[in-house]
Design a protein around this motif. Structure first.
Motif, PDB file in Angstrom:
ATOM      1  N   THR A  64       0.803  -1.229   0.000  1.00  0.00           N
ATOM      2  CA  THR A  64       0.000   0.000   0.000  1.00  0.00           C
ATOM      3  C   THR A  64       0.836   1.279   0.000  1.00  0.00           C
ATOM      4  O   THR A  64       0.601   2.171  -0.828  1.00  0.00           O
ATOM      5  CB  THR A  64      -0.986  -0.015   1.188  1.00  0.00           C
ATOM      6  N   PRO A  65       1.830   1.448   0.905  1.00  0.00           N
ATOM      7  CA  PRO A  65       2.605   2.704   0.909  1.00  0.00           C
ATOM      8  C   PRO A  65       3.380   2.938  -0.389  1.00  0.00           C
ATOM      9  O   PRO A  65       3.627   4.077  -0.769  1.00  0.00           O
ATOM     10  CB  PRO A  65       3.559   2.525   2.094  1.00  0.00           C
ATOM     11  N   LYS A  66       3.773   1.849  -1.072  1.00  0.00           N
ATOM     12  CA  LYS A  66       4.511   1.997  -2.340  1.00  0.00           C
ATOM     13  C   LYS A  66       3.582   2.481  -3.454  1.00  0.00           C
ATOM     14  O   LYS A  66       3.964   3.304  -4.277  1.00  0.00           O
ATOM     15  CB  LYS A  66       5.136   0.654  -2.735  1.00  0.00           C
ATOM     16  N   ILE A  67       2.368   1.956  -3.446  1.00  0.00           N
ATOM     17  CA  ILE A  67       1.422   2.317  -4.505  1.00  0.00           C
ATOM     18  C   ILE A  67       0.799   3.682  -4.261  1.00  0.00           C
ATOM     19  O   ILE A  67       0.545   4.443  -5.202  1.00  0.00           O
ATOM     20  CB  ILE A  67       0.318   1.238  -4.597  1.00  0.00           C
ATOM     21  N   PHE A  68       0.584   4.021  -2.993  1.00  0.00           N
ATOM     22  CA  PHE A  68      -0.040   5.302  -2.646  1.00  0.00           C
ATOM     23  C   PHE A  68       0.889   6.079  -1.708  1.00  0.00           C
ATOM     24  O   PHE A  68       0.592   6.251  -0.518  1.00  0.00           O
ATOM     25  CB  PHE A  68      -1.406   5.073  -1.985  1.00  0.00           C
ATOM     26  N   PRO A  69       2.028   6.565  -2.217  1.00  0.00           N
ATOM     27  CA  PRO A  69       3.034   7.221  -1.366  1.00  0.00           C
ATOM     28  C   PRO A  69       2.568   8.543  -0.778  1.00  0.00           C
ATOM     29  O   PRO A  69       3.170   9.035   0.183  1.00  0.00           O
ATOM     30  CB  PRO A  69       4.215   7.426  -2.327  1.00  0.00           C
ATOM     31  N   HIS A  70       1.520   9.140  -1.322  1.00  0.00           N
ATOM     32  CA  HIS A  70       1.058  10.435  -0.819  1.00  0.00           C
ATOM     33  C   HIS A  70       0.096  10.298   0.354  1.00  0.00           C
ATOM     34  O   HIS A  70      -0.331  11.304   0.928  1.00  0.00           O
ATOM     35  CB  HIS A  70       0.399  11.235  -1.950  1.00  0.00           C
ATOM     36  N   SER A  71      -0.240   9.079   0.697  1.00  0.00           N
ATOM     37  CA  SER A  71      -1.108   8.844   1.860  1.00  0.00           C
ATOM     38  C   SER A  71      -0.285   8.227   2.979  1.00  0.00           C
ATOM     39  O   SER A  71       0.656   7.467   2.734  1.00  0.00           O
ATOM     40  CB  SER A  71      -2.261   7.901   1.492  1.00  0.00           C
ATOM     41  N   SER A  72      -0.627   8.568   4.219  1.00  0.00           N
ATOM     42  CA  SER A  72       0.054   7.979   5.381  1.00  0.00           C
ATOM     43  C   SER A  72      -0.911   6.998   6.049  1.00  0.00           C
ATOM     44  O   SER A  72      -2.120   7.207   6.060  1.00  0.00           O
ATOM     45  CB  SER A  72       0.481   9.069   6.366  1.00  0.00           C
ATOM     46  N   TYR A  73      -0.347   5.935   6.640  1.00  0.00           N
ATOM     47  CA  TYR A  73      -1.166   4.874   7.213  1.00  0.00           C
ATOM     48  C   TYR A  73      -0.688   4.549   8.625  1.00  0.00           C
ATOM     49  O   TYR A  73       0.508   4.303   8.843  1.00  0.00           O
ATOM     50  CB  TYR A  73      -1.103   3.624   6.332  1.00  0.00           C
TER      51      TYR A  73
ATOM     52  N   SER B  20     -10.368   8.302  -9.984  1.00  0.00           N
ATOM     53  CA  SER B  20      -9.011   8.867 -10.122  1.00  0.00           C
ATOM     54  C   SER B  20      -8.167   8.592  -8.887  1.00  0.00           C
ATOM     55  O   SER B  20      -6.937   8.670  -8.942  1.00  0.00           O
ATOM     56  CB  SER B  20      -9.110  10.377 -10.361  1.00  0.00           C
ATOM     57  N   LEU B  21      -8.823   8.277  -7.758  1.00  0.00           N
ATOM     58  CA  LEU B  21      -8.075   7.970  -6.530  1.00  0.00           C
ATOM     59  C   LEU B  21      -7.177   6.758  -6.736  1.00  0.00           C
ATOM     60  O   LEU B  21      -6.077   6.691  -6.199  1.00  0.00           O
ATOM     61  CB  LEU B  21      -9.066   7.705  -5.386  1.00  0.00           C
ATOM     62  N   PHE B  22      -7.643   5.790  -7.546  1.00  0.00           N
ATOM     63  CA  PHE B  22      -6.848   4.594  -7.821  1.00  0.00           C
ATOM     64  C   PHE B  22      -6.118   4.672  -9.154  1.00  0.00           C
ATOM     65  O   PHE B  22      -5.051   4.084  -9.315  1.00  0.00           O
ATOM     66  CB  PHE B  22      -7.749   3.350  -7.798  1.00  0.00           C
TER      67      PHE B  22
END
Length: 453
Positions: free
Chosen positions: A36-45, A140-142
């Motif tokens: 997840t962090p690699k695919i969506f680097p602009h989001s924090s988890y 567009s989120l994905f």
């Protein structure tokens, strides 16, 4: 045809096409839990969100297995859980995207494609799963790179039934408003009667129908009975409030349980599903009839997979907590909890790393026999513990094991029991062994000074 006709290969292909900088085209396997962090680097988890992603991936694998086996019951259960979860969320995490959403799309896409309009958006349809599939493949989120001809065809105008989820806050406000209006109406009615009474009292006397001589005795009798009934009602004393039960671990319903059999949970690698005879009467809440034995049993999920060998969970006696509120764990309702011991750990360390040992009553103890701590046997367990009162959380820190490998209760570890003159600790001592009603002692194999839960 939907992208996910073959979930594993299609998911890999979809990720390569959509996220070439995050997913290497040379990879043959994916570590989905950390993708997840690699695919969506602009989001924090947060750690909790990462754990949620991992558990949703487990659920999706469980759904894939159930679909492959044609297990309709498990399939329907998981689909129902996902649909309900998405009824108040845009993504599986709420609003943030994750690999779990894409993995779900890879499995659910071809499933939704095969549904008719009624199953998609009918009164009993999976509205929110359909909405999620459409959102993931087009949002567009994905930003998934899916050719139009490979997307699931969804007609957004073909809605057979529009579900309306009840908003708890709105429902509370509505009831509050209705109550206020009813109260106001009652006050206005009283005020009107009071204002007109003096003015029209004389007229009212003349307007009242006359009572004949024959009707007079009956009318007098009715008036007398009405008066006596009113006086009796007014004089009836209020029943005194029942005294609150003193704080005690005896509020927890501990019993001998007989595990008839245990299996791996179909949707969670860390769980076992056990069929346990807890001595319940036929037809009791949260029970069923075991087809193989005819006994009344409870289904119990326990996080012991990988910590206790499955063969040790077969045809054996254990101690079960029977009055916790039932919970659904990965699609299966669990109606009790098996007591087990593990070493005490420092705060922040992994408390589930093991070793773990089951709390064992005497082998000849009958299923359903009450189990209690010495010195704490008075009082009856509550039928079901109120989660808000946190009875289990209050007393569990005192559950321990002694140097003699006996399960015991150490009241010094429970702050509510340390109150000087107000303390309810028995005079016999601070530590009481866990025993059956017939006098047998509950033990563990090797763990001393362990925590028991």
């Amino acid at each position: 045809m939907a992208t996910a006709s073959a979930p594993e290969s299609s998911l890999l292909s979809l990720l390569y096409r959509s996220y070439p900088t995050a997913i290497s085209p040379d990879a043959t396997e994916l570590d989905l839990a950390h993708a997840t962090p690699k695919i969506f680097p602009h989001s924090s988890y947060s750690d909790a969100e990462k754990a949620d992603v991992k558990q949703w991936l487990d659920d999706i694998r469980g759904l894939t297995t159930a679909l492959g086996k044609g297990d309709q019951h498990v399939t329907d259960t998981i689909l129902g859980n996902i649909n309900q979860h998405l009824s108040t969320r845009t993504t599986l995490l709420g609003t943030k995207p994750s690999i779990a959403d894409i993995a779900a799309y890879a499995v659910l896409g071809p499933v939704v494609e095969g549904w008719d309009a009624e199953k998609r958006t009918g009164e009993k349809g999976y509205h929110y799963i359909v909405r999620h599939v459409d959102f993931v493949q087009n949002g567009s989120l994905f930003a998934l790179q899916i050719p139009d001809e490979e997307k699931v065809a969804i007609d957004l105008d073909d809605i057979r039934f529009v579900p309306k989820a009840a908003d708890p806050k709105e429902e509370k406000e509505r009831k509050k408003k209705e109550k206020a209006e009813a109260l106001t109406a009652g006050q206005e009615k009283t005020l009107v009667v009071g204002q007109t009474k003096g003015k029209k009292e004389k007229d009212a006397v003349h307007e009242a129908p006359e009572t004949t001589a024959e009707e007079a005795p009956a009318a007098s009798k009715r008036d007398k009975e009405k008066k006596e009934k009113k006086e009796k009602k007014e004089k009836q004393p209020k029943a005194p409030a029942a005294p609150a039960a003193p704080p005690s671990p005896s509020l927890i319903d501990l019993r001998v349980g007989h595990i008839l059999r245990a299996v791996n949970h179909p949707n969670a690698d860390s769980l076992y599903v056990s069929t346990i005879d807890c001595g319940d009467a036929p037809g009791s809440d949260n029970t069923s009839v075991d087809e193989a034995t005819g006994k009344t049993v409870r289904t119990v999920c326990s996080g012991l997979n990988g910590l206790v060998p499955l063969e040790e969970m077969q045809n054996r006696k254990v101690v079960v907590v029977c009055n916790l509120k039932p919970v659904t764990m990965r699609g299966i309702k669990s109606a009790a909890m098996v007591l087990a011991a593990s070493p005490k750990v420092a705060e922040g360390e992994d408390s589930h790393a093991g070793p773990v040992e089951l709390a064992s009553p005497p082998a000849d103890a009958p299923a359903g026999e009450r189990v209690f701590f010495e010195g704490w046997s008075t009082g009856e367990p509550e039928k079901q513990l109120n989660p808000k009162k946190k009875v289990w959380e209050t007393f569990q820190p005192g559950f321990t094991t002694t140097d003699s490998l006996e399960v015991a209760f150490d009241s010094t570890q429970v702050p509510i029991l340390q109150g000087g003159e107000s303390s309810t600790t028995p005079a016999a001592g601070a530590v009481g062994k866990l025993v059956t009603k017939s006098g047998g002692v509950v033990t563990v194999k090797t763990l001393k000074g362990a925590t028991v839960r």
